[in-house]
Design a protein around this motif. Sequence first.
Motif, PDB file in Angstrom:
ATOM      1  N   HIS A 285       0.823  -1.203   0.000  1.00 44.56           N
ATOM      2  CA  HIS A 285       0.000   0.000   0.000  1.00 44.56           C
ATOM      3  C   HIS A 285       0.861   1.259   0.000  1.00 44.56           C
ATOM      4  O   HIS A 285       1.791   1.394   0.785  1.00 44.56           O
ATOM      5  CB  HIS A 285      -0.895  -0.028   1.240  1.00 44.56           C
TER       6      HIS A 285
ATOM      7  N   ASN B 185      -9.926  10.227   6.057  1.00 46.51           N
ATOM      8  CA  ASN B 185      -9.276   9.125   6.778  1.00 46.51           C
ATOM      9  C   ASN B 185      -8.406   8.321   5.814  1.00 46.51           C
ATOM     10  O   ASN B 185      -8.831   8.010   4.705  1.00 46.51           O
ATOM     11  CB  ASN B 185     -10.314   8.176   7.384  1.00 46.51           C
ATOM     12  N   GLY B 186      -7.215   8.017   6.276  1.00 45.92           N
ATOM     13  CA  GLY B 186      -6.340   7.177   5.462  1.00 45.92           C
ATOM     14  C   GLY B 186      -5.618   7.918   4.353  1.00 45.92           C
ATOM     15  O   GLY B 186      -4.962   7.310   3.513  1.00 45.92           O
ATOM     16  N   ALA B 187      -5.703   9.263   4.348  1.00 39.37           N
ATOM     17  CA  ALA B 187      -5.092  10.035   3.262  1.00 39.37           C
ATOM     18  C   ALA B 187      -3.566  10.045   3.354  1.00 39.37           C
ATOM     19  O   ALA B 187      -2.880  10.255   2.364  1.00 39.37           O
ATOM     20  CB  ALA B 187      -5.624  11.462   3.291  1.00 39.37           C
ATOM     21  N   GLY B 188      -3.049   9.826   4.572  1.00 41.27           N
ATOM     22  CA  GLY B 188      -1.595   9.832   4.734  1.00 41.27           C
ATOM     23  C   GLY B 188      -1.090  10.964   5.623  1.00 41.27           C
ATOM     24  O   GLY B 188       0.109  11.180   5.732  1.00 41.27           O
ATOM     25  N   LYS B 189      -2.000  11.654   6.289  1.00 39.61           N
ATOM     26  CA  LYS B 189      -1.600  12.785   7.145  1.00 39.61           C
ATOM     27  C   LYS B 189      -0.685  12.319   8.277  1.00 39.61           C
ATOM     28  O   LYS B 189       0.399  12.870   8.476  1.00 39.61           O
ATOM     29  CB  LYS B 189      -2.852  13.466   7.746  1.00 39.61           C
ATOM     30  N   SER B 190      -1.132  11.307   9.012  1.00 39.48           N
ATOM     31  CA  SER B 190      -0.311  10.822  10.132  1.00 39.48           C
ATOM     32  C   SER B 190       0.997  10.240   9.621  1.00 39.48           C
ATOM     33  O   SER B 190       2.033  10.370  10.274  1.00 39.48           O
ATOM     34  CB  SER B 190      -1.067   9.775  10.933  1.00 39.48           C
ATOM     35  N   THR B 191       0.954   9.594   8.481  1.00 44.72           N
ATOM     36  CA  THR B 191       2.183   9.037   7.924  1.00 44.72           C
ATOM     37  C   THR B 191       3.192  10.154   7.672  1.00 44.72           C
ATOM     38  O   THR B 191       4.369  10.042   8.043  1.00 44.72           O
ATOM     39  CB  THR B 191       1.874   8.276   6.615  1.00 44.72           C
TER      40      THR B 191
ATOM     41  N   GLN C 118      -1.527  11.216  17.328  1.00 47.79           N
ATOM     42  CA  GLN C 118      -2.966  11.015  17.197  1.00 47.79           C
ATOM     43  C   GLN C 118      -3.503  10.037  18.237  1.00 47.79           C
ATOM     44  O   GLN C 118      -4.566  10.240  18.809  1.00 47.79           O
ATOM     45  CB  GLN C 118      -3.266  10.499  15.782  1.00 47.79           C
TER      46      GLN C 118
ATOM     47  N   HIS D 237     -10.172  16.994  11.552  1.00 50.68           N
ATOM     48  CA  HIS D 237     -11.327  16.719  10.701  1.00 50.68           C
ATOM     49  C   HIS D 237     -12.419  17.764  10.916  1.00 50.68           C
ATOM     50  O   HIS D 237     -13.441  17.730  10.259  1.00 50.68           O
ATOM     51  CB  HIS D 237     -11.885  15.318  10.969  1.00 50.68           C
TER      52      HIS D 237
HETATM   53  N1  LIG Z   1       1.770   0.529  10.040  1.00 50.37           N
HETATM   54  C1  LIG Z   1       1.044   0.493   8.919  1.00 50.37           C
HETATM   55  N2  LIG Z   1       1.038  -0.614   8.163  1.00 50.37           N
HETATM   56  C2  LIG Z   1       0.338  -0.675   7.019  1.00 50.37           C
HETATM   57  N3  LIG Z   1      -0.408   0.328   6.548  1.00 50.37           N
HETATM   58  C3  LIG Z   1      -0.458   1.461   7.251  1.00 50.37           C
HETATM   59  C4  LIG Z   1       0.267   1.610   8.474  1.00 50.37           C
HETATM   60  N4  LIG Z   1       0.044   2.848   8.954  1.00 50.37           N
HETATM   61  C5  LIG Z   1      -0.790   3.444   8.089  1.00 50.37           C
HETATM   62  N5  LIG Z   1      -1.094   2.619   7.057  1.00 50.37           N
HETATM   63  C6  LIG Z   1      -1.946   2.935   5.907  1.00 50.37           C
HETATM   64  O1  LIG Z   1      -1.477   4.117   5.311  1.00 50.37           O
HETATM   65  C7  LIG Z   1      -2.550   4.930   4.904  1.00 50.37           C
HETATM   66  C8  LIG Z   1      -2.404   6.302   5.493  1.00 50.37           C
HETATM   67  O2  LIG Z   1      -2.620   6.235   6.883  1.00 50.37           O
HETATM   68  P1  LIG Z   1      -2.532   7.503   7.819  1.00 50.37           P
HETATM   69  O3  LIG Z   1      -2.631   7.033   9.211  1.00 50.37           O
HETATM   70  O4  LIG Z   1      -1.339   8.301   7.436  1.00 50.37           O
HETATM   71  O5  LIG Z   1      -3.854   8.297   7.417  1.00 50.37           O
HETATM   72  P2  LIG Z   1      -4.457   9.631   8.045  1.00 50.37           P
HETATM   73  O6  LIG Z   1      -4.544  10.602   6.938  1.00 50.37           O
HETATM   74  O7  LIG Z   1      -3.710  10.045   9.230  1.00 50.37           O
HETATM   75  O8  LIG Z   1      -5.904   9.153   8.445  1.00 50.37           O
HETATM   76  P3  LIG Z   1      -6.821   9.532   9.719  1.00 50.37           P
HETATM   77  O9  LIG Z   1      -7.537  10.779   9.358  1.00 50.37           O
HETATM   78  O10 LIG Z   1      -7.763   8.382   9.799  1.00 50.37           O
HETATM   79  O11 LIG Z   1      -5.949   9.663  10.896  1.00 50.37           O
HETATM   80  C9  LIG Z   1      -3.822   4.208   5.317  1.00 50.37           C
HETATM   81  O12 LIG Z   1      -4.330   3.528   4.201  1.00 50.37           O
HETATM   82  C10 LIG Z   1      -3.368   3.237   6.359  1.00 50.37           C
HETATM   83  O13 LIG Z   1      -4.143   2.080   6.339  1.00 50.37           O
END
Ligand SMILES: Nc1ncnc2c1ncn2[C@@H]1O[C@H](COP(=O)(O)OP(=O)(O)OP(=O)(O)O)[C@@H](O)[C@H]1O
Lengths: 275, 309
Positions: free
Chosen positions: B19, B41-47, B86, B193
């Motif tokens: 992914h 959700n899941g956009a990649g912000k926390s990443t 988070q 959000h």
């Molecule tokens: N440790 C991990 N292993 C596999 N996939 C991951 C991992 N951490 C995050 N992901 C995937 O990476 C993508 C981005 O996740 P991320 O947490 O960055 O989203 P986000 O924008 O912070 O969402 P949210 O608003 O829900 O916090 C998601 O599809 C998530 O499932």
Amino acid sequence: MNEPTRSTHSLPAHPRIPPSSGFRFTPTWTLFYKEVLRFGKVWLQTVAAPLVTTLLYLVVFGHALGGRVSVYPGVSYTAFIVPGLMMMSVLQNAFANSSSSLIQAKVTGNIVFLLLSPLGPSEIFVAMTAASIVRGVVVGFAILILALFYLQLPIIHPLWVLVFTLLGAGGMGALGLIAGLWAEKFDQIAGFQNFLIMPLTFLAGVFYSVRSLPPAWQKISLINPFFYVIDGFRYGFFGLSDVSVWLCLAVSAVFAAVASFLAWRLLRSGYKLRQ
Amino acid sequence: MSPPPAVWVSGLRKAYASHLALAGVDLAIPEGEFFGLLGPNGAGKSTLINILAGMVQRSSGRAEIFGFDVERDYRRSRQMLGVVPQELAYDPFFTVREFLRLQSGYFGLRRNDDWIDELMAELDLTDKANANLRSLSGGMKRRVLIAQALVHRPPVVVLDEPTAGVDVELRQGLWRFMRRYNREGHTVILTTHYLEEAEELCSRIGILQRGRLIALDAKDHLLARFTWRVLTVTFDKDPGPLPETLAGFLSGAGENTLVLRLDQSRHSLSSVLAALQDLPAQILDLHVQEPDLEDAFTDILGNVGIEQP
Ligand SMILES: Nc1ncnc2c1ncn2[C@@H]1O[C@H](COP(=O)(O)OP(=O)(O)OP(=O)(O)O)[C@@H](O)[C@H]1O
Ligand SMILES: [Mg+2]
């Protein structure tokens, strides 16, 4: 693509820019202090419990075999098993400290506070291993003090006692780090303890001299690194050992060095910590 | 020579197994900015945040805090950065004050009690100073998480959904506090959000979707791109059939009400009003709705969705 503009040269006007490498005392000391505080706050479980277990061994085995078995001339059986029991506790507790601290932090998620900090792998390694040594030493020392109420124990070479304590506890602290990094659940740490550490320390000549074993068992004992740690440690007390104290030193040092190096490498690579 | 930006990211990618969480992000945040990082959700912000913090290793690309690479020069980059993660985490062994002191020590600060006291006062934690972290409510733990990010007075603070599960009072207190921190020259990056929160606080906004930065602009520009207005008109009776000049704008109707949507940059509001006045019913009420960030957000996400099937 239009790349965002940047320049690398001037530093921001910020009062505290740490050196980019090198060992720093305060962060390392803080982590060490936190780890000591952590086991200190639950001393009943981390210090008193292993103490009681060891004293039970001492009383039961000493009583059951005390009159009948003599391992070294002039050394009572009960006295003989005290250093082995001490070192067994030192090893087990040093392992328990770093491994349980790490797995707990990982499972509860509070490992982030360490990961967000500027502590480097060497600093984390030193702090956590040192705290493991402290826990091992506290338990070992408590056993010694209580045993001295019960019997006479010479300490012929205190320096050897110290050296083997540091190597054994340090190596086990490092091994605990490795296990704590690798494990994802408490179970796995318990498995490590029950199926590896316990049998290996138990069978490392705590209760007998390996010379009294049949040759096949002797050979097996001689590949167990904990045997050398315990034998060398006991040499510090009685000036007598199953194998040369220098061999014990070499094996113990290699054990501690290999475990430390592996632990440091895993920390540096971010293994299972920084995805 | 201009100083390096507070945050600088270029071609940043992160792949988890198969992914792709970040698919090449370029972003520069200058010092002193209040930046909003938005996205579903899941956009990649926390990443993205976790890569800046060194909690996640990037697959490729560059990421720097004040010119310090987040991996090669992690010690300096982390010293510059405070992160409110988070996930709600806490160490059950310690009290609030002990925890904040330990955290200060990790950053090399031995005597930090004045600032810790100020932080606790500001976040309304003073009476909990000696309470065990385990005993705090969720909102209180969140406050400790915020205090923790600020113990070393970082010039860059990243808040990953700091107001999730936080009551109105604290949310407003937090806004005030973050504004003050920003006014003192610190850079603040906020993920949320609650779009009205971003609209209220942030001067520039980036929107992530499926690992890409699909919008990056000053908040005012982002809003100004949306020149349409929604007019809700209430009459005393059914206004009857609409003349051609109005029919094209009709986007909804109810009992005695009409909802018109028009683009201000292309249609004159006064001619529309004149046409409404000519209708055989009296206007009782008129409501003009301006687009807010939520509209802009939905619109941008919607468009990108169409462009990338
Ligand atoms: N440790 C991990 N292993 C596999 N996939 C991951 C991992 N951490 C995050 N992901 C995937 O990476 C993508 C981005 O996740 P991320 O947490 O960055 O989203 P986000 O924008 O912070 O969402 P949210 O608003 O829900 O916090 C998601 O599809 C998530 O499932
Ligand atoms: Mg997130």
